[in-house]
Design an enzyme around this catalytic site. Structure first.
Site, PDB file in Angstrom:
ATOM      1  N   ASP A 178      75.110  19.066  45.628  1.00 35.61           N
ATOM      2  CA  ASP A 178      76.060  18.535  46.653  1.00 35.61           C
ATOM      3  C   ASP A 178      76.715  19.623  47.625  1.00 35.61           C
ATOM      4  OD1 ASP A 178      77.261  15.609  47.636  1.00 35.61           O
ATOM      5  OD2 ASP A 178      78.958  17.243  47.402  1.00 35.61           O
ATOM      6  N   TYR A 306      85.107  17.405  58.341  1.00 29.59           N
ATOM      7  CA  TYR A 306      85.814  17.376  59.744  1.00 29.59           C
ATOM      8  C   TYR A 306      85.632  19.040  60.133  1.00 29.59           C
ATOM      9  CZ  TYR A 306      90.134  19.595  57.400  1.00 29.59           C
ATOM     10  OH  TYR A 306      91.068  20.108  56.809  1.00 29.59           O
ATOM     11  N   HIS A 356      72.263  12.057  41.639  1.00 31.74           N
ATOM     12  CA  HIS A 356      73.046  13.049  42.349  1.00 31.74           C
ATOM     13  C   HIS A 356      73.823  13.877  41.582  1.00 31.74           C
ATOM     14  CE1 HIS A 356      74.216  14.431  46.285  1.00 31.74           C
ATOM     15  NE2 HIS A 356      75.464  14.471  45.898  1.00 31.74           N
TER      16      HIS A 356
END
Length: 378
Positions: A178, A306, A356
Site C-alpha cells: 500500500d 492531498y 491487500h
C-alpha cells in the site's frame, strides 16, 4: 536532534472513558434502502461492532501487547518519528525496515515481528533472521504530522534512510505494501549503496492507459477487468485530495463515524472475503482504529492523497532498477512484463494467499515470503 528516546504508549484513562461514552451516546443514522453493503456499512453490523468496541474490546490489553515491543522516538527533518525497533537474538540478522500502509499503522506488522526476528522460537531456520524496524509514517499514530504541504513518499524514504543510519545500520532491506509500496522503492533510489533489496506486497507492474495500445487481446481483457476493480468502492484518493479537513472533522469527533469509514475501507481491501473480520481478527482491526482515534490522525494521515502520490497526483509506485525487487503477490504475465521494464525482479511467486493487507491476514505466509526473498541476497 539525533537522540533516540525510549517511548511507551500510555493513553490516559479519561480518553478511554470518553471514547466509550461517545460510543454509547451515538446518534444512529437510519438504514437506507438496499441490500448488505450496497449503500455502505450496514447499520446493524456497524452497531454490533461499535457495541463490542465500547463494552468488550480491551484497549489496555492491546496497549500492553504493543508495549512489549521496544519503541522509540527520534527527530528527523524537524519531525518526531515513532519507531518500533526489535533486534533479533541471532547474531547475523539482516536489518529490515517495514513501512505500513493507509489506513493502517505499525499495528499492521505486529504479528510478523516474531517470525522475522526470532525464527528459532517459531520453528524456522535461524540462519535467516532480521532486526526489524517499523517507523510510523509522519502524520500517522505517534509520528508528528507534516507542518506544511508538500510531503512526498520520496521525502519519507529519505527520512527512513536517516533513521537506519541513526540506528547503526549500513546495509539493510526494505519492505512495504500500500503506501509502503511507494516508500520502499524510493529508499533504494535515495540510498542504493545501503539498500540490499526491496520487497513489496504488490503494486508493481500495474498497467496505465499509455500501455493499452500495445496490449494483446488477452491483456486488454485483463485491463478491462482491472478498471472495474479499481473504480469500485469509495475513491479515497479523490475524496481526501478534495476535502480532507471536512471529513476529518467528523472522524475526529465521532468514533462511530471513524469506525464506519475504517470498516468500509477494510471491507473493500478484502474482496476475497465476505467480511474483513473473517480474515483479520476483530481486535486487530479495532486496535488500528483505536490508534487513529486516540492520536487524532485521521486528517493528518491523509497527506498522501492531498499532496499526491508522486508528481502531484495519483500514480503507481515508480520503478527502480538499482537493487533487486521481490513481490509477495506477483500478479499476471502482463504485470510481470511491465514490472521487468524498470525493475530487477528476482522474486515473483504465484498463489500466495491474502488480500491487500497480507501482514495482518497471513502473517506466517508474509514472513515466509520475506525470508525467501532476502535469503537470496545475503
Amino acid at each position: 536532534m539525533s537522540t533516540v528516546r525510549p517511548f511507551r504508549i500510555d493513553i490516559p484513562q479519561a480518553e478511554i472513558d470518553d471514547l466509550r461514552a461517545r460510543l454509547r451516546n451515538t446518534r444512529w443514522a437510519p438504514s437506507l434502502p438496499g441490500a448488505d453493503w450496497e449503500r455502505g456499512v450496514p447499520t446493524e453490523y456497524l452497531r454490533e461492532v461499535a457495541e463490542y468496541w465500547a463494552t468488550e474490546f480491551d484497549w489496555r490489553a492491546q496497549e500492553t501487547a504493543l508495549n512489549a515491543f521496544p519503541q522509540f522516538v527520534t527527530e528527523i527533518e524537524g519531525l518526531d518519528v515513532h519507531v518500533v525497533h526489535v533486534r533479533s537474538p541471532e547474531p547475523d540478522a539482516v536489518p529490515l525496515l517495514l513501512t505500513h500502509g493507509w489506513p493502517n499503522s505499525f499495528v499492521e506488522f505486529t504479528r510478523t515481528i516474531g517470525p522475522l526476528t526470532d525464527p528459532r522460537a517459531h520453528g524456522l531456520d535461524p540462519a535467516i533472521a532480521f532486526d526489524v524496524v517499523i517507523p510510523s509514517v509522519p502524520g500517522f499514530a505517534f509520528s508528528q504530522a507534516p507542518r506544511e504541504t508538500g510531503m512526498t513518499t520520496a521525502t519519507v524514504a529519505r527520512m527512513w534512510t536517516t533513521l537506519m543510519a541513526r540506528l547503526g545500520y549500513d546495509r539493510y532491506g526494505t519492505q512495504g505494501g500500500d503506501l509502503g509500496a511507494y516508500i520502499a522503492p524510493e529508499m533504494a533510489v535515495a540510498a542504493p549503496e545501503h539498500v540490499i533489496g526491496v520487497h513489496l506486497d504488490g503494486g508493481i507492474g500495474m498497467p496505465t492507459a499509455a500501455d493499452v495500445p500495445a496490449m494483446s487481446a488477452r491483456d486488454r481483457a485483463e485491463w478491462d477487468e482491472m478498471q472495474q476493480w479499481m473504480t469500485g468502492g469509495v475513491d479515497h484518493h479523490a475524496l481526501l485530495k478534495a476535502a480532507p479537513q471536512s471529513f476529518a472533522a467528523g472522524w475526529n469527533d465521532s468514533p462511530v463515524a471513524l469506525l464506519a469509514w475504517m470498516l468500509q475501507k477494510f471491507q473493500e481491501f478484502t474482496p476475497m472475503a465476505e467480511l474483513a473480520e473473517d480474515v483479520i481478527d476483530r481486535d486487530h482491526l479495532l486496535t488500528n482504529v483505536a490508534l487513529y482515534w486516540f492520536t487524532q490522525t485521521t486528517g493528518t494521515s491523509s497527506w498522501p492523497m492531498y499532496d499526491g502520490l508522486r508528481d502531484g497526483g495519483f500514480a503507481w509506485p515508480r520503478d527502480q532498477n538499482l537493487v533487486p525487487t521481490g513481490v509477495y503477490g506477483g500478479g499476471s504475465p502482463l504485470m510481470r512484463t511491465l514490472a521487468d521494464r524498470g525493475n530487477k525482479i528476482t522474486h515473483w511467486p504465484a498463489d500466495n494467499p491474502g488480500n491487500h493487507f497480507v501482514a495482518m491476514e497471513e502473517p506466517t505466509a508474509h514472513a515466509t515470503d520475506i525470508r525467501t526473498f532476502f535469503a537470496e541476497l545475503r
